[in-house]
Design a protein around this motif. Structure first.
Motif, PDB file in Angstrom:
ATOM      1  N   VAL A 103       0.814  -1.224   0.000  1.00 15.86           N
ATOM      2  CA  VAL A 103       0.000   0.000   0.000  1.00 15.86           C
ATOM      3  C   VAL A 103       0.848   1.276   0.000  1.00 15.86           C
ATOM      4  O   VAL A 103       2.022   1.246   0.396  1.00 15.86           O
ATOM      5  CB  VAL A 103      -0.946   0.067   1.236  1.00 15.86           C
ATOM      6  CG1 VAL A 103      -1.967  -1.051   1.209  1.00 15.86           C
ATOM      7  CG2 VAL A 103      -0.160   0.053   2.545  1.00 15.86           C
ATOM      8  N   ASN A 104       0.225   2.364  -0.417  1.00 17.05           N
ATOM      9  CA  ASN A 104       0.752   3.729  -0.248  1.00 17.05           C
ATOM     10  C   ASN A 104      -0.389   4.591   0.292  1.00 17.05           C
ATOM     11  O   ASN A 104      -1.548   4.385  -0.115  1.00 17.05           O
ATOM     12  CB  ASN A 104       1.161   4.352  -1.594  1.00 17.05           C
ATOM     13  CG  ASN A 104       2.487   3.825  -2.116  1.00 17.05           C
ATOM     14  OD1 ASN A 104       3.249   3.194  -1.396  1.00 17.05           O
ATOM     15  ND2 ASN A 104       2.742   4.079  -3.389  1.00 17.05           N
ATOM     16  N   HIS A 105      -0.056   5.539   1.144  1.00 16.65           N
ATOM     17  CA  HIS A 105      -1.072   6.511   1.537  1.00 16.65           C
ATOM     18  C   HIS A 105      -1.394   7.373   0.316  1.00 16.65           C
ATOM     19  O   HIS A 105      -0.509   7.639  -0.508  1.00 16.65           O
ATOM     20  CB  HIS A 105      -0.567   7.386   2.692  1.00 16.65           C
ATOM     21  CG  HIS A 105      -1.664   8.180   3.325  1.00 16.65           C
ATOM     22  ND1 HIS A 105      -2.053   9.401   2.843  1.00 16.65           N
ATOM     23  CD2 HIS A 105      -2.461   7.907   4.371  1.00 16.65           C
ATOM     24  CE1 HIS A 105      -3.054   9.857   3.583  1.00 16.65           C
ATOM     25  NE2 HIS A 105      -3.330   8.969   4.516  1.00 16.65           N
ATOM     26  N   ARG A 106      -2.629   7.787   0.164  1.00 18.86           N
ATOM     27  CA  ARG A 106      -3.006   8.570  -1.024  1.00 18.86           C
ATOM     28  C   ARG A 106      -2.335   9.944  -1.068  1.00 18.86           C
ATOM     29  O   ARG A 106      -2.302  10.586  -2.109  1.00 18.86           O
ATOM     30  CB  ARG A 106      -4.539   8.710  -1.107  1.00 18.86           C
ATOM     31  CG  ARG A 106      -5.238   7.381  -1.413  1.00 18.86           C
ATOM     32  CD  ARG A 106      -6.705   7.565  -1.737  1.00 18.86           C
ATOM     33  NE  ARG A 106      -7.397   6.289  -1.813  1.00 18.86           N
ATOM     34  CZ  ARG A 106      -7.431   5.501  -2.894  1.00 18.86           C
ATOM     35  NH1 ARG A 106      -6.847   5.884  -4.006  1.00 18.86           N
ATOM     36  NH2 ARG A 106      -8.064   4.352  -2.856  1.00 18.86           N
ATOM     37  N   LYS A 107      -1.791  10.409   0.075  1.00 22.25           N
ATOM     38  CA  LYS A 107      -1.094  11.704   0.067  1.00 22.25           C
ATOM     39  C   LYS A 107       0.367  11.568  -0.332  1.00 22.25           C
ATOM     40  O   LYS A 107       1.099  12.553  -0.358  1.00 22.25           O
ATOM     41  CB  LYS A 107      -1.179  12.361   1.445  1.00 22.25           C
ATOM     42  CG  LYS A 107      -2.542  12.967   1.709  1.00 22.25           C
ATOM     43  CD  LYS A 107      -2.538  13.819   2.956  1.00 22.25           C
ATOM     44  CE  LYS A 107      -3.922  14.377   3.207  1.00 22.25           C
ATOM     45  NZ  LYS A 107      -4.168  14.576   4.642  1.00 22.25           N
ATOM     46  N   THR A 108       0.834  10.338  -0.608  1.00 21.12           N
ATOM     47  CA  THR A 108       2.227  10.186  -1.048  1.00 21.12           C
ATOM     48  C   THR A 108       2.314  10.514  -2.533  1.00 21.12           C
ATOM     49  O   THR A 108       1.300  10.516  -3.244  1.00 21.12           O
ATOM     50  CB  THR A 108       2.740   8.742  -0.835  1.00 21.12           C
ATOM     51  OG1 THR A 108       1.917   7.830  -1.574  1.00 21.12           O
ATOM     52  CG2 THR A 108       2.729   8.365   0.636  1.00 21.12           C
ATOM     53  N   ASP A 114      11.764   8.116   1.799  1.00 24.36           N
ATOM     54  CA  ASP A 114      11.704   7.933   3.257  1.00 24.36           C
ATOM     55  C   ASP A 114      10.497   8.673   3.823  1.00 24.36           C
ATOM     56  O   ASP A 114       9.782   8.154   4.688  1.00 24.36           O
ATOM     57  CB  ASP A 114      12.993   8.469   3.909  1.00 24.36           C
ATOM     58  CG  ASP A 114      14.228   7.695   3.460  1.00 24.36           C
ATOM     59  OD1 ASP A 114      14.069   6.632   2.821  1.00 24.36           O
ATOM     60  OD2 ASP A 114      15.343   8.157   3.747  1.00 24.36           O
ATOM     61  N   ASN A 115      10.261   9.898   3.313  1.00 29.78           N
ATOM     62  CA  ASN A 115       9.116  10.678   3.807  1.00 29.78           C
ATOM     63  C   ASN A 115       7.794   9.995   3.447  1.00 29.78           C
ATOM     64  O   ASN A 115       6.884   9.916   4.269  1.00 29.78           O
ATOM     65  CB  ASN A 115       9.140  12.081   3.202  1.00 29.78           C
ATOM     66  CG  ASN A 115      10.310  12.899   3.707  1.00 29.78           C
ATOM     67  OD1 ASN A 115      10.813  12.657   4.801  1.00 29.78           O
ATOM     68  ND2 ASN A 115      10.767  13.847   2.906  1.00 29.78           N
ATOM     69  N   ASP A 116       7.702   9.499   2.215  1.00 26.20           N
ATOM     70  CA  ASP A 116       6.460   8.849   1.785  1.00 26.20           C
ATOM     71  C   ASP A 116       6.194   7.561   2.558  1.00 26.20           C
ATOM     72  O   ASP A 116       5.074   7.299   3.009  1.00 26.20           O
ATOM     73  CB  ASP A 116       6.502   8.534   0.276  1.00 26.20           C
ATOM     74  CG  ASP A 116       6.061   9.718  -0.582  1.00 26.20           C
ATOM     75  OD1 ASP A 116       5.719  10.770  -0.017  1.00 26.20           O
ATOM     76  OD2 ASP A 116       6.049   9.579  -1.827  1.00 26.20           O
ATOM     77  N   LEU A 139      -8.237   6.154   2.310  1.00 20.97           N
ATOM     78  CA  LEU A 139      -6.990   6.866   2.584  1.00 20.97           C
ATOM     79  C   LEU A 139      -5.751   6.272   1.920  1.00 20.97           C
ATOM     80  O   LEU A 139      -4.729   6.943   1.804  1.00 20.97           O
ATOM     81  CB  LEU A 139      -6.750   6.920   4.106  1.00 20.97           C
ATOM     82  CG  LEU A 139      -7.817   7.657   4.920  1.00 20.97           C
ATOM     83  CD1 LEU A 139      -7.501   7.562   6.406  1.00 20.97           C
ATOM     84  CD2 LEU A 139      -7.916   9.124   4.508  1.00 20.97           C
ATOM     85  N   PHE A 140      -5.843   4.988   1.513  1.00 19.13           N
ATOM     86  CA  PHE A 140      -4.661   4.302   0.957  1.00 19.13           C
ATOM     87  C   PHE A 140      -4.979   3.743  -0.423  1.00 19.13           C
ATOM     88  O   PHE A 140      -6.144   3.492  -0.742  1.00 19.13           O
ATOM     89  CB  PHE A 140      -4.238   3.131   1.876  1.00 19.13           C
ATOM     90  CG  PHE A 140      -3.754   3.590   3.228  1.00 19.13           C
ATOM     91  CD1 PHE A 140      -2.403   3.684   3.501  1.00 19.13           C
ATOM     92  CD2 PHE A 140      -4.670   3.941   4.224  1.00 19.13           C
ATOM     93  CE1 PHE A 140      -1.959   4.122   4.748  1.00 19.13           C
ATOM     94  CE2 PHE A 140      -4.238   4.385   5.469  1.00 19.13           C
ATOM     95  CZ  PHE A 140      -2.878   4.478   5.734  1.00 19.13           C
TER      96      PHE A 140
END
Ligand code: 5RP
Ligand code: ZN
Ligand code: CA
Ligand code: ZN
Length: 224
Positions: A103-108, A114-116, A139-140
């Motif tokens: 998964v990735n958060h949708r805000k990435t 590293d931040n994402d 959200l993801f």
């Protein structure tokens, strides 16, 4: 030792856990997902070098509704027969792989920085901590760059993987049942880092090193 490890985890520090001589014979860096910072991802990338994964407790996995990757592949094998042929029934050190979805958060943005990755992991821990599991899909997105691992029902009492050991640590520390782990690799030999070298790294970086046997024994006492 266990109390020192739990205190370190509550402070947001990494602890090192070796599983067992009759298993992977690997030492993983482990940190609480709710304490994750980009710096932890950087250390795991540079000093551990394995796959950065996120163990999710059985209870949180059920609430999020995340399947084992093997179940997804079995379901899809009617349409894609090769997925059935790829079945991981021959893992040399365990019966079952803990891999779930990525998964990735949708805000990435790309999801890999590293931040994402810290954002994805921290936000996942947040929805689990606040019992907002139903917001997961909003959200993801998946696939992504953070690999989720599904802990077995019964955790370390059922399976002695780093997945379950990470979750046992979270439970004993009173932290949310989501963790981050990464295997320590050896840059010189191309193999996993030896136990001796993992212990040396722990000493040099002032980190706790524990064996799976110690961890599981402490967990049994904790549960009794
Ligand atoms: C994912 C793995 C690691 O070994 C990780 O420690 C989780 O797996 P397990 O629960 O089987 O130890 O393979 O990179
Ligand atoms: Zn492994
Ligand atoms: Ca390295
Ligand atoms: Zn492992």
């Amino acid at each position: 030792m266990i109390q020192e490890a739990l205190k370190a985890l509550r402070r947001g520090e990494i602890v090192l856990v070796f599983d067992a001589d009759n298993r992977e014979r690997e030492t993983d860096m482990i940190v609480a997902a709710e304490k994750i910072k980009p710096e932890h991802i950087r250390i795991m990338r540079n000093d551990a070098g394995g796959l950065i994964c996120v163990p999710v407790s059985w209870e949180n996995s059920e609430k999020l509704g995340i399947p084992y990757m093997t179940d997804i592949m079995e379901e899809a094998s009617g349409r894609y027969p090769v997925l059935g042929k790829l079945s991981p029934h021959d893992i040399p050190y365990d019966e079952k792989s803990a891999f779930s979805i990525t998964v990735n958060h949708r805000k990435t943005f790309t999801g890999i920085t590293d931040n994402d990755r810290a954002l994805t992991i921290g936000e996942l821990a947040g929805i689990c901590r606040d019992d907002r599991h139903e917001s997961f899909g909003d959200l993801f997105r998946s696939p992504g760059h953070v690999t989720l691992l599904r802990a077995a029902d019964g955790h370390v009492l059922r399976r002695g993987g780093h997945t379950e050991m990470s979750i046992a640590l979270m439970e004993m520390a009173g932290l949310t049942g989501v963790a981050v782990c990464c295997e320590m690799m050896d840059d010189r030999t191309g193999n996993s880092l030896s136990t001796e070298d993992a212990m040396k790294y722990a000493r040099e970086h002032d980190l706790i090193f524990m064996s799976g046997a110690e961890l599981i024994e402490s967990y049994m006492e904790f549960r009794s």
